[in-house]
Structure formats: C-alpha cells, structure tokens
Write a protein that holds these residues in place. Structure first.
Motif, PDB file in Angstrom:
ATOM      1  N   GLN A 167       0.837  -1.196   0.000  1.00  0.00           N
ATOM      2  CA  GLN A 167       0.000   0.000   0.000  1.00  0.00           C
ATOM      3  C   GLN A 167       0.870   1.243   0.000  1.00  0.00           C
ATOM      4  OE1 GLN A 167      -2.232  -1.058   3.585  1.00  0.00           O
ATOM      5  NE2 GLN A 167      -4.043  -1.076   2.294  1.00  0.00           N
ATOM      6  N   THR A 225      -3.315   0.197  -3.796  1.00  0.00           N
ATOM      7  CA  THR A 225      -3.661  -0.929  -2.937  1.00  0.00           C
ATOM      8  C   THR A 225      -4.219  -2.052  -3.795  1.00  0.00           C
ATOM      9  OG1 THR A 225      -4.970  -1.663  -1.036  1.00  0.00           O
ATOM     10  CG2 THR A 225      -5.993  -0.022  -2.472  1.00  0.00           C
ATOM     11  N   ARG A 226      -4.059  -3.278  -3.338  1.00  0.00           N
ATOM     12  CA  ARG A 226      -4.632  -4.423  -4.045  1.00  0.00           C
ATOM     13  C   ARG A 226      -5.948  -4.852  -3.410  1.00  0.00           C
ATOM     14  NH1 ARG A 226       0.748  -8.237  -5.038  1.00  0.00           N
ATOM     15  NH2 ARG A 226       1.812  -6.808  -6.440  1.00  0.00           N
ATOM     16  N   ASP A 227      -6.281  -4.228  -2.305  1.00  0.00           N
ATOM     17  CA  ASP A 227      -7.508  -4.595  -1.621  1.00  0.00           C
ATOM     18  C   ASP A 227      -8.717  -4.012  -2.348  1.00  0.00           C
ATOM     19  OD1 ASP A 227      -5.633  -3.999   1.267  1.00  0.00           O
ATOM     20  OD2 ASP A 227      -6.354  -5.962   0.628  1.00  0.00           O
ATOM     21  N   THR A 228      -9.830  -4.719  -2.281  1.00  0.00           N
ATOM     22  CA  THR A 228     -11.075  -4.186  -2.846  1.00  0.00           C
ATOM     23  C   THR A 228     -11.843  -3.389  -1.804  1.00  0.00           C
ATOM     24  OG1 THR A 228     -12.170  -6.260  -2.306  1.00  0.00           O
ATOM     25  CG2 THR A 228     -11.294  -6.030  -4.537  1.00  0.00           C
ATOM     26  N   THR A 229     -11.560  -3.669  -0.538  1.00  0.00           N
ATOM     27  CA  THR A 229     -12.192  -2.918   0.557  1.00  0.00           C
ATOM     28  C   THR A 229     -11.117  -2.157   1.301  1.00  0.00           C
ATOM     29  OG1 THR A 229     -13.908  -4.605   0.814  1.00  0.00           O
ATOM     30  CG2 THR A 229     -13.573  -3.064   2.639  1.00  0.00           C
ATOM     31  N   TYR A 230     -11.288  -0.868   1.374  1.00  0.00           N
ATOM     32  CA  TYR A 230     -10.310  -0.041   2.068  1.00  0.00           C
ATOM     33  C   TYR A 230     -10.969   1.290   2.427  1.00  0.00           C
ATOM     34  CZ  TYR A 230      -9.879   1.613  -2.767  1.00  0.00           C
ATOM     35  OH  TYR A 230     -10.153   2.058  -4.033  1.00  0.00           O
ATOM     36  N   ARG A 280      -6.541  -0.340   5.546  1.00  0.00           N
ATOM     37  CA  ARG A 280      -7.170  -1.591   5.143  1.00  0.00           C
ATOM     38  C   ARG A 280      -7.799  -2.233   6.374  1.00  0.00           C
ATOM     39  NH1 ARG A 280      -2.974  -5.805   3.341  1.00  0.00           N
ATOM     40  NH2 ARG A 280      -2.591  -5.744   5.574  1.00  0.00           N
TER      41      ARG A 280
END
Lengths: 115, 114
Positions: free
Chosen positions: A2, A27-32, A96
């Motif tokens: 991140q 970021t690689r997260d879908t929720t943040y 995250r």
C-alpha cells in the motif's frame, strides 16, 4: 504494497482562491478506507473525513469537498474560497480493515494561504 | 471530546540516553499508536498496541520499544537515543471493530538528540 502519494509538497495561494490537494493511492484490496487529516501549526492532527472504497459519492462539507475516483485511484481535496485559517499541513491516508489497524500516510502537503 | 495527551511538547536528550515518551488517552480506546513525522516522509508507524500488554511492530520499529501496562497509557522507549532519532513523535488512539475508525492524535513531542 500500500502506498499514498501526495505529489504537491507545498502550495501557496492568496486568500479566497480555490485550491485542490491531490492524493493518489495504491492498494490491491477491494475494501479499504481513505482519510484526510489536517495538521495546523499547533501540531495535533485533526480528522477531516473518512471514505470507504464502496462509496464514490463526492462529499461536501462547507468550503471543503472531496472527489473520490476509484478509476484513477485518487481522493482529492478541494478548499473553496480559502482562508488564512486553512493554512496547515494536510495528510491523506489509506487504511485496510480486517487486519492490523494501520494507516499508511502520504508525505503531506503544506498549504499556505496568504492574506 | 477524545483527548490524547503526551508528556512533553519538547525534549532534548543526549546520545546514548534512555528516553521515555508517554501518551495517555481518556476515551477507553483499545488501539494506540506511535508515529514519527519527518519532513518529506509523512507519518511512519513505529509500533501499535491493540490491547493491554499487546503490541505489534510497525514499519520502523528498530531502535524503539513500547510498553502498555494500562489501557489508557502507551509508552515509547528509546533504549539508547541516537541523533537519527531526532524527530516529531505523535501518539494516536482509536476504537476497534469491523470498520475502520479515525485515529485521534496527541499534540506531538519534538525530540532532539544531541
């Protein structure tokens, strides 16, 4: 990994001008969650706004507005009709959920509003 | 209002000294954090704690340790201060839960190591 980038190190404008502070995140997260904080000369960071990744609606609070665009991974902050009291360092941050409660901060943008 | 207080606003220490920075919050928050702030680098997380006696390393833990014996108090310890630890140190606290909660910050301690 991140990362948050605030490419503008310093901005100086004359009072009553509009000013936009840029924030780009990775970021690689879908929720943040994304945050903006203000650090006035007193030193204490003050929370301004939190936005989750599923809510792309722009937000307006008085003279402040935020433009969240997932397509460009940006969360920009605009101050309309700036005032001397807006002079501060502004930080954008990324968090995250589900995991360590860590914020990743950008480098900060020092905003100076001249009378 | 949440209040996070730090023991000193300004501190000057000599190289090799053991330094204690204290932070107290009054909102019964589970999470507490120590950051250092340096020009051009933003805030970097040193350590955080999610419960009494629990701690996790942040991004730059080298040269630091922490202690959390009571829920409201989180101490940062520089075992042997060095000049490259001259910085602004910020403490923060937050609630815990499923969502992400904003962190509340103290006024900071500007530490100078000579």
């Amino acid at each position: 990994a991140q990362k948050v980038t605030q490419a503008q190190t310093e901005i100086s404008v004359v009072e009553k001008e509009d000013v936009t502070l840029d924030c780009v995140y990775e970021t690689r997260d879908t929720t943040y969650y994304l945050f903006w904080y203000k650090q006035p000369p007193s030193g204490e960071l003050v929370f301004l706004i939190r936005r989750n990744s599923f809510d792309e609606q722009n937000e307006i609070s008085g003279r402040y507005s935020w433009n969240f665009q997932k397509s460009t991974s940006s969360f920009n902050f605009t101050i309309t009709a700036s005032q001397v009291v807006d002079s501060a360092v502004y930080f954008c941050a990324l968090h995250r959920p589900r995991g360590a409660q860590k914020l990743v901060f950008g480098q900060g943008t020092r905003l100076t509003i001249n009378p | 209002d949440v209040k996070v207080t730090q023991s000193s606003r300004y501190l000057v220490k000599r190289t090799g000294e053991k330094v204690f920075l204290e932070c107290v919050q009054d909102m019964d928050h589970e999470n507490m954090f120590w950051y250092r702030q340096d020009p051009g680098l933003g805030l970097r997380l040193i350590y955080f704690s999610y419960d009494v006696k629990m701690k996790e390393k942040g991004d730059i833990p080298e040269g630091y340790s922490v202690s959390r014996e009571k829920k409201e108090r989180f101490s940062l310890i520089l075992e042997s201060a060095s000049t490259n630890q001259t910085s602004m140190y910020l403490c923060a606290s937050s609630e815990t839960g499923g969502e992400s909660y904003e962190q509340y910050f103290g006024p900071g301690t500007r530490l100078t190591v000579t």
